[in-house]
Structures are given as C-alpha cells and as structure tokens.
Design an enzyme around this catalytic site. Structure first.
Site, PDB file in Angstrom:
ATOM      1  N   SER A  15       4.702  70.657  76.398  1.00  0.00           N
ATOM      2  CA  SER A  15       5.197  70.957  75.046  1.00  0.00           C
ATOM      3  C   SER A  15       4.072  70.935  73.999  1.00  0.00           C
ATOM      4  O   SER A  15       3.274  70.001  73.938  1.00  0.00           O
ATOM      5  CB  SER A  15       6.279  69.942  74.648  1.00  0.00           C
ATOM      6  OG  SER A  15       6.623  70.164  73.291  1.00  0.00           O
ATOM      7  N   LYS A  16       4.072  71.955  73.166  1.00  0.00           N
ATOM      8  CA  LYS A  16       3.079  72.034  72.088  1.00  0.00           C
ATOM      9  C   LYS A  16       3.598  71.398  70.797  1.00  0.00           C
ATOM     10  O   LYS A  16       2.898  71.355  69.791  1.00  0.00           O
ATOM     11  CB  LYS A  16       2.743  73.509  71.807  1.00  0.00           C
ATOM     12  CG  LYS A  16       2.070  74.223  72.974  1.00  0.00           C
ATOM     13  CD  LYS A  16       1.658  75.618  72.541  1.00  0.00           C
ATOM     14  CE  LYS A  16       1.206  76.506  73.678  1.00  0.00           C
ATOM     15  NZ  LYS A  16       0.212  75.918  74.562  1.00  0.00           N
ATOM     16  N   SER A  17       4.847  70.923  70.812  1.00  0.00           N
ATOM     17  CA  SER A  17       5.458  70.407  69.580  1.00  0.00           C
ATOM     18  C   SER A  17       4.650  69.283  68.928  1.00  0.00           C
ATOM     19  O   SER A  17       4.515  69.268  67.696  1.00  0.00           O
ATOM     20  CB  SER A  17       6.892  69.940  69.852  1.00  0.00           C
ATOM     21  OG  SER A  17       7.683  71.048  70.175  1.00  0.00           O
ATOM     22  N   THR A  62      14.566  70.159  73.857  1.00  0.00           N
ATOM     23  CA  THR A  62      14.271  71.406  74.553  1.00  0.00           C
ATOM     24  C   THR A  62      14.962  71.415  75.916  1.00  0.00           C
ATOM     25  O   THR A  62      15.757  70.509  76.218  1.00  0.00           O
ATOM     26  CB  THR A  62      12.733  71.647  74.611  1.00  0.00           C
ATOM     27  OG1 THR A  62      12.505  72.951  75.107  1.00  0.00           O
ATOM     28  CG2 THR A  62      12.013  70.613  75.467  1.00  0.00           C
ATOM     29  N   LYS A  66      19.680  71.169  75.402  1.00  0.00           N
ATOM     30  CA  LYS A  66      20.152  71.607  74.078  1.00  0.00           C
ATOM     31  C   LYS A  66      21.678  71.548  73.955  1.00  0.00           C
ATOM     32  O   LYS A  66      22.211  71.178  72.909  1.00  0.00           O
ATOM     33  CB  LYS A  66      19.650  73.024  73.779  1.00  0.00           C
ATOM     34  CG  LYS A  66      18.137  73.081  73.536  1.00  0.00           C
ATOM     35  CD  LYS A  66      17.689  74.473  73.146  1.00  0.00           C
ATOM     36  CE  LYS A  66      16.185  74.513  72.941  1.00  0.00           C
ATOM     37  NZ  LYS A  66      15.692  75.831  72.539  1.00  0.00           N
ATOM     38  N   GLY A 127      19.232  90.132  76.321  1.00  0.00           N
ATOM     39  CA  GLY A 127      19.577  88.802  76.818  1.00  0.00           C
ATOM     40  C   GLY A 127      20.799  88.254  76.121  1.00  0.00           C
ATOM     41  O   GLY A 127      21.111  88.657  74.976  1.00  0.00           O
ATOM     42  N   GLY A 130      21.038  81.147  76.108  1.00  0.00           N
ATOM     43  CA  GLY A 130      20.986  80.208  74.993  1.00  0.00           C
ATOM     44  C   GLY A 130      20.137  80.701  73.835  1.00  0.00           C
ATOM     45  O   GLY A 130      20.526  80.556  72.671  1.00  0.00           O
ATOM     46  N   ALA A 131      18.984  81.297  74.130  1.00  0.00           N
ATOM     47  CA  ALA A 131      18.088  81.738  73.060  1.00  0.00           C
ATOM     48  C   ALA A 131      18.721  82.881  72.259  1.00  0.00           C
ATOM     49  O   ALA A 131      18.626  82.924  71.029  1.00  0.00           O
ATOM     50  CB  ALA A 131      16.741  82.174  73.638  1.00  0.00           C
ATOM     51  N   MET A 213      10.367  86.480  73.045  1.00  0.00           N
ATOM     52  CA  MET A 213      10.517  85.060  72.665  1.00  0.00           C
ATOM     53  C   MET A 213       9.663  84.142  73.536  1.00  0.00           C
ATOM     54  O   MET A 213       9.264  83.062  73.103  1.00  0.00           O
ATOM     55  CB  MET A 213      11.983  84.638  72.780  1.00  0.00           C
ATOM     56  CG  MET A 213      12.874  85.161  71.690  1.00  0.00           C
ATOM     57  SD  MET A 213      14.426  84.227  71.740  1.00  0.00           S
ATOM     58  CE  MET A 213      15.405  85.155  70.583  1.00  0.00           C
TER      59      MET A 213
END
Ligand code: NDP
Length: 253
Positions: A15-17, A62, A66, A127, A130-131, A213
């Site tokens: 994760s980059k968060s 994430t 979610k 798609g 979820g996204a 995305m």
C-alpha cells in the site's frame, strides 16, 4: 499531539497510502503516524474497534474489507450507501461513520489532474464490480450527456444503470454497435491478471481520453489506448485523490 491513522487490508505491504498521507500531513503541519495493518476476515472488526477505542483518528479500508467495513459502520455518507462499501472510517459523536471516497477521487483526478469535463460528454464505464459501483453516483452527479456501463456479465451492468435516466448498460460484446465515447474508464480488474482485453476501435475518436483505475501496470486497456494514440492515464491520480478526500474528512481545514 501525534494523530494515528492506518490502512487495513490483506495483502497490505504494497500500500502506498502511508506515503501519500505523510505528504498531506507535512503540507498541513500535522504530526501523523499512519501505519499499514494486515487483517484477516475473523479479526477485522476487532481491529477496527480496538483502533478507535485507543483514540485512532481515521482508517482507510482496502481489499477485501470494503463491504465488511460498510456493514460494521453505524452511519454512512450517501456515497458509501450507493456503493455498499466503505474505504474511509472515523468516529463522530460516539458513532462509527463510513464514507466511500473512491468515486469522488476518480472525478477529481479526471477534472483536476487530466483536465476532463463531463457536461455534454458520452462516458463509457467498463466493469460493474466494487470500483464501478463506487464511481457511479459521483459520475452521475457530474452530469454527463450519457453514461454507458458495459460488463462481462451484462446483468450486473444493467442492475447498476437501472436507477438512472441517462445511463444504459450492456455486455462487452455489444460495444461494437455503439457510437464513440469522449471518456472511457476501465473499472474492470482484467489488468490485474494480464487478461486479454480487446475493445472495438470504433469506441474512440481522436480526442477520447482513456483512464484505467488500475495503477502501476501497462495493462491491455492502456495498450489499446496507446495503439489508437489516445490520451490516457492510470489510476494513481485516483488513488491520491481518494486519499486526499479521506484526509480532509479526518482533518478538516
Ligand atoms: P471487483 O472484483 O469487484 O470487480 C471486477 C470487475 O472486473 C467485474 O466487473 C468483472 O466482470 C470484471 N473483470 C474481471 N476480469 C475480467 C476480464 N478478464 N475481462 C473483462 N472483465 C473482467 O474489482 P474492483 O471493482 O474492486 O476493482 C476493479 C479495478 O479497479 C482493479 O483493477 C482495482 O485495482 C482498481 N481500483 C483502483 C482504485 C484506485 O484508487 N485507483 C480504487 C479501487 C479499485 P464480471 O462481473 O463479469 O466478473
């Protein structure tokens, strides 16, 4: 005072968060400790409760939690409600709140970072997972002339489009019959497993913008965009902007 925030997922090491939020905190002069937490299905709820019981300020959620986070929360923003999933949690007046900033992050990335506009535009959303669900309400609120949702399983796309007057849906196989789009957003996970993803050339005109995305990968979708010399970008800008909205929720200016 040092505030504590974290991102929970599985896997989470990539994760980059933490880096993104550290940048926001530096810019605002806020002392922030933002960590990665690896959870399992059977301890996710306990980790969230314990985090806030010990004074944690905010959590990002994430994959694959979610939907679980949404169910755990007592109060939901309209965006979390529409997505049935949450990526941002915080406590307010003793209650656990949930938001979903993914879709608004996408819109902000497209408008601020990629200079796209929506009014009078034809948008194609690929798609229906979820996204795509998270993106739908903010996309509708951006008032495009027309939104078409196309998914491998057409019935899932039809369920998403049904409530909206200016939205239609189909399977991927029906795309060849449609007029070109101004903006094409790939919200499928096809790129994660290097899946083949052929789209008809007729979907694009010379000024079509293509956005995947997924970030950090040269996906088949981005290769398709390159092969038609379309302006394009990957989902890193969405990632940064959804994080910015979470940060603003936890630390209002
Ligand atoms: P889901 O598993 O919920 O949905 C996956 C979607 O992709 C479904 O619509 C599925 O179709 C479709 N799909 C999967 N494989 C293929 C294939 N080979 N060909 C065509 N369609 C396919 O995933 P998410 O919606 O959570 O995530 C989608 C993408 O968005 C991921 O790449 C993820 O990394 C990215 N993402 C990026 C974010 C960011 O901040 N940049 C935030 C959130 C997600 P079907 O319904 O038929 O199975």
């Amino acid at each position: 005072m040092t505030y504590r925030c974290a991102v929970i997922g599985n896997p989470i090491a990539h994760s980059k968060s933490p880096d993104i939020h550290a940048g926001f905190a530096r810019a605002r002069g806020i002392a922030l400790e933002y960590t990665r937490i690896l959870a399992e299905r059977d301890n996710f709820a306990d980790i969230v409760k314990d985090f806030f019981a010990k004074g944690g300020r905010g959590l990002n959620i994430t994959l694959p939690f979610k939907e679980t986070a949404f169910a755990l929360a007592e109060c939901h923003t309209p965006y979390a409600q529409a997505a049935g999933a949450a990526n941002t949690l915080w406590m307010e007046s003793g209650q656990l709140w949930a938001d979903n900033t993914d879709g608004r992050g996408l819109i902000r990335a497209l408008t601020h970072d990629h200079r796209q506009t929506f009014e009078n535009k034809r948008i194609l959303l690929l798609g229906a997972g979820g996204a795509a669900r998270g993106a739908l309400l903010p996309l509708i609120e951006a008032s495009p002339a027309h939104l078409h949702i196309a998914n491998r399983s057409a019935d899932k796309a039809q369920t998403l489009a049904a409530p909206y007057e200016n939205a239609e849906a189909s399977g991927l196989d029906a795309l060849a019959a449609l007029p070109a789009f101004d903006l094409i957003i790939n919200a499928t996970s096809a790129g994660l497993n290097d899946g083949k993803f052929d789209l008809p050339a007729s979907l694009a005109h010379p000024h079509t913008f293509a956005y995947d995305m997924l970030y950090g990968k040269d996906t088949a979708f981005l290769q398709w965009a390159q092969s038609h010399t379309l302006a394009h970008a990957d989902g890193y800008t969405m990632l940064v902007n959804q994080a910015r909205l979470s940060f603003q929720q936890w630390f209002p200016a």
